[in-house]
Scaffold this motif. Structure first.
Motif, short mmCIF file in Angstrom:
data_model
loop_
_atom_site.label_atom_id
_atom_site.label_comp_id
_atom_site.label_asym_id
_atom_site.label_seq_id
_atom_site.Cartn_x
_atom_site.Cartn_y
_atom_site.Cartn_z
N ASN A 1 25.18 32.91 11.62
CA ASN A 1 24.25 32.13 10.79
C ASN A 1 23.61 30.96 11.51
OD1 ASN A 1 24.21 33.59 8.37
ND2 ASN A 1 26.22 32.79 7.80
N ARG A 2 24.41 30.11 12.16
CA ARG A 2 23.87 28.83 12.60
C ARG A 2 23.72 28.73 14.11
NH1 ARG A 2 23.61 25.08 8.55
NH2 ARG A 2 22.13 24.16 10.00
N ASP A 3 22.59 28.17 14.50
CA ASP A 3 22.32 27.97 15.92
C ASP A 3 23.34 27.02 16.55
OD1 ASP A 3 20.21 28.46 18.09
OD2 ASP A 3 20.52 26.30 18.16
N SER A 4 23.79 26.02 15.78
CA SER A 4 24.67 25.00 16.35
C SER A 4 25.96 25.59 16.90
CB SER A 4 24.98 23.94 15.29
OG SER A 4 25.49 24.57 14.13
N SER A 5 26.38 26.76 16.40
CA SER A 5 27.64 27.33 16.88
C SER A 5 27.47 28.64 17.64
CB SER A 5 28.58 27.57 15.69
OG SER A 5 27.96 28.43 14.75
N VAL A 6 26.24 29.14 17.75
CA VAL A 6 26.06 30.48 18.33
C VAL A 6 26.35 30.51 19.83
CG1 VAL A 6 23.59 30.39 18.93
CG2 VAL A 6 24.60 32.55 18.13
N GLY A 7 26.42 29.31 20.45
CA GLY A 7 26.76 29.24 21.87
C GLY A 7 28.10 29.90 22.17
N SER A 8 29.05 29.79 21.24
CA SER A 8 30.37 30.39 21.49
C SER A 8 30.25 31.91 21.58
CB SER A 8 31.36 29.99 20.40
OG SER A 8 30.88 30.37 19.13
N GLN B 1 16.26 27.34 23.17
CA GLN B 1 17.26 27.54 24.22
C GLN B 1 18.10 28.80 23.93
OE1 GLN B 1 20.52 24.90 24.07
NE2 GLN B 1 21.25 25.42 26.14
N THR B 2 18.48 28.97 22.67
CA THR B 2 19.25 30.16 22.28
C THR B 2 18.43 31.41 22.54
OG1 THR B 2 20.56 29.02 20.63
CG2 THR B 2 20.24 31.37 20.29
N LEU B 3 17.16 31.37 22.14
CA LEU B 3 16.31 32.56 22.30
C LEU B 3 16.15 32.89 23.79
CD1 LEU B 3 13.72 31.72 19.51
CD2 LEU B 3 15.35 33.62 19.49
N VAL C 1 9.93 33.14 14.66
CA VAL C 1 9.60 34.47 15.22
C VAL C 1 8.45 34.40 16.23
CG1 VAL C 1 10.48 35.88 13.32
CG2 VAL C 1 8.16 35.01 13.20
N VAL C 2 7.56 33.40 16.08
CA VAL C 2 6.46 33.29 17.04
C VAL C 2 7.01 32.85 18.40
CG1 VAL C 2 4.30 32.08 17.56
CG2 VAL C 2 4.75 32.89 15.22
N THR C 3 7.92 31.88 18.38
CA THR C 3 8.57 31.45 19.62
C THR C 3 9.33 32.61 20.26
OG1 THR C 3 8.78 29.20 18.78
CG2 THR C 3 10.23 29.80 20.59
N ALA C 4 10.04 33.37 19.43
CA ALA C 4 10.80 34.52 19.97
C ALA C 4 9.86 35.50 20.66
CB ALA C 4 11.56 35.21 18.84
N LYS C 5 8.70 35.70 20.07
CA LYS C 5 7.74 36.63 20.67
C LYS C 5 7.25 36.10 22.01
CE LYS C 5 3.57 39.12 20.25
NZ LYS C 5 2.18 39.12 19.89
N LYS C 6 6.94 34.80 22.03
CA LYS C 6 6.46 34.17 23.27
C LYS C 6 7.50 34.34 24.37
CE LYS C 6 3.93 30.57 21.38
NZ LYS C 6 4.21 29.23 20.83
N ILE C 7 8.76 34.15 24.02
CA ILE C 7 9.83 34.25 25.01
C ILE C 7 10.08 35.71 25.38
CG2 ILE C 7 12.32 33.84 25.32
CD1 ILE C 7 11.94 31.27 23.66
#
Ligand SMILES: [Zn+2]
Length: 553
Positions: A356-363, A393-395, A433-439
């Motif tokens: 769910n959350r970006d703050s913890s997806v690093g793990s 950063q995650t993307l 989703v636009v940022t994801a596409k750019k990346i």
């Protein structure tokens, strides 16, 4: 004499040639349309020819008419818009289907009064004393009254039936008959840490609240539809998806799913009666013995086993209980997960993970990066589902791993609450989703239906374009709003990627499977706030008509 024989052979050859030509002419030709191909240039064509389930040619109506043989079926689209069949990349379709004909459906209902009316109708039409169950897919904000039903209201419309109304995974209202039938006399009898809800005055409301396992455990206590009902439900639900232009789903397993839950689907597949292509992952229920569970369920299931209609697509969306809705996983949690993920990579299994959350997806990403050092995971098309507030950063980390992202319209129901928790600025870029596409991250669209969302893809497409919640709050800013062609791309070829199928479906191009929908209105020019009302008038899966409404019926 010799001459006659030669002439005869010649006639035979000509006849054989003619037969060959008619065998090669299209089974079906759709002309006079506006065909959104979703090829790399987003080309629009007027007509398409189909043979043996695949697209053999695209072009103008005049060009396609020329290909017609004596047996070709010609369908005049009357100028209507055609899209590739929609693919929901994260729909709990197998589970939703089981009870589709035995549950009461509140999806898309605009007033509480009408919702209660549906319960009342069901009380009249279903067997006397039958359970009346609304298992999700609604939100109070969709109602003009903007509230949940009370117990008294439910008793009033169905005094003789046990009634169970579930809202997401946080709340369920039961009538007294339902409480009695399940033996819920005291709080101690509630599963998973559930509690009786009390109103401001301290009186019991009849509802049960608690953490997700409480509601999952409660649902498990409800009587299940019979096997025949499950088979009927599966057929009916898939037709309902066809009515909305869906020709494919990627099913991520989910709560309450056991081996039994798949048998109706398998039966329909054996009958060759599937009208939606299903790619499914197998997950766990978070028992604490997940590795054993996954090894046992997948031992005889090589990645990709199946056919064009039904295919095993790896593991997910819950791999371990310790890495599911846990924003602070400890070392045991991450090591347990790493072992399973590495094992899956070594076996070539695709993996999708709910987060769910970006703050913890690093793990999670750290584990995937560790696995990737041992076995490159990009060819396996692993993915993360949800992650609505994904950071740039995650993307970028996902892109580096070749990990895809399945995005749902969770904010359509949950937008107001989400904005309150993250603030307006964050909410405006959700989901990015636009940022994801750019990346360059692979993105697929979907709904996560049917407990927490509606399965209607046009509701989701409208939400992608206007960013408005069901309550009418415009949440998302223009920076992260895709255009219509791009949103359609996410819901078609974007989703197909997650089933390893973007080279065989998801766009209308020569050689691809003829999965398409003829729409009731032009998706490209209809007012944005009307897109949610779009339906299919003619849906084809592999060139076969699986749904037709007038004027095509
Ligand atoms: Zn999920």
């Amino acid at each position: 004499m010799t001459r006659r024989i030669v002439a005869g052979v010649f006639v035979l050859l000509v006849l054989a040639g003619a037969t060959l030509a008619s065998a090669q002419s299209p089974d079906t030709i759709l002309v006079n349309g506006k065909i959104l191909t979703v090829d790399t240039q987003s080309s629009v064509r007027g007509a398409v020819a189909i043979r043996d389930g695949r697209i053999t040619a695209l072009g103008t109506s005049a060009e396609m008419r020329k290909l017609a043989g004596p047996r070709s079926r010609l369908i005049d689209l009357g100028g209507r818009t055609v899209i590739p069949g929609l693919i929901d990349s994260h729909l709990h379709a197998i589970r939703a289907a089981l009870s589709f004909t035995t549950e009461v459906n509140w999806i898309g209902v605009r007033t509480l009064e009408e919702a209660l009316g549906r319960v009342k109708d069901a009380a009249r039409t279903m067997k006397p004393g039958a359970w009346l169950i609304v298992a999700g897919g609604w939100n109070p904000q969709q109602f003009k009254e903007n509230r949940r039903p009370t117990q008294a209201e439910l008793v009033a419309v169905a005094p003789e039936n046990p009634v169970y109304i579930q809202l997401g995974y946080a709340w369920a209202m039961l009538t007294p008959l339902a409480h009695r039938a399940l033996g819920l006399g005291s709080e101690a009898a509630l599963p998973g840490g559930g509690r009786f809800e009390r109103d401001a005055a301290g009186n019991l409301t009849g509802a049960i609240t608690g953490p997700q396992p409480a509601i999952v455990g409660l649902f498990d206590k409800l009587p299940r539809p019979t096997f025949d009902e499950q088979v009927q439900g599966t057929k009916a639900f898939f037709r309902e998806l066809n009515r909305l232009g869906i020709t494919g789903v990627i099913d991520p397993s989910g709560n309450n799913m056991t081996g039994e839950s798949y048998q109706a689907l398998f039966q329909v597949w054996r009958e060759k009666a599937l009208t939606v292509r299903v790619a499914y992952s197998l997950g766990t229920q978070g028992s604490g013995k997940e590795f054993d569970e996954i090894k046992a369920t997948t031992a005889l299931l090589p990645m990709g086993l199946g056919d064009d209609m039904l295919r095993f697509n790896g593991i997910g969306e819950r791999i371990t209980g310790g890495m599911y809705n846990n924003d602070k996983p400890g070392q045991t949690d991450t090591e347990d997960y790493y072992r399973i993920a590495l094992w899956a990579a070594e076996r070539g299994l695709t993996l999708t993970q709910h987060w769910n959350r970006d703050s913890s997806v690093g793990s999670l990403l750290t584990i995937l990066e560790r696995v990737n050092q041992r076995v490159p995971i990009a060819p396996l098309r692993w993915s993360i589902a949800h992650l609505n507030d994904a950071s740039e950063q995650t993307l970028r980390r996902m892109k580096a791993l070749g990990v895809g992202w399945t995005v749902q319209d969770a904010m359509y129901f949950g937008g107001e609450a989400f904005r309150e928790s993250v603030g307006e600025a964050s909410a405006q870029r959700t989901p990015p989703v636009v940022t994801a596409k750019k990346i360059g991250v692979a993105v697929g669209a979907g709904t996560d239906a049917h407990r927490v969302a509606s399965y209607n893809p046009f509701t989701a497409l409208q939400w992608f374009l206007d960013g408005k919640t069901v309550g009418g709050l415009a949440l998302r800013g223009p920076e992260e709003t895709p255009d219509r062609a791009e949103a359609l791309r996410l819901y078609t070829i974007g989703s197909a990627w997650f089933a390893h199928d973007n080279d065989v479906r998801g766009s209308l191009e020569v050689g691809k499977l003829a999965d398409l929908a003829v729409l009731s209105q032009d998706y490209m020019t209809a007012p944005v706030d009307r897109i949610g009302a779009t339906e299919s008038l003619l849906t084809m899966v592999g060139g076969k008509i699986v749904y037709a409404a007038p004027p095509f019926k």
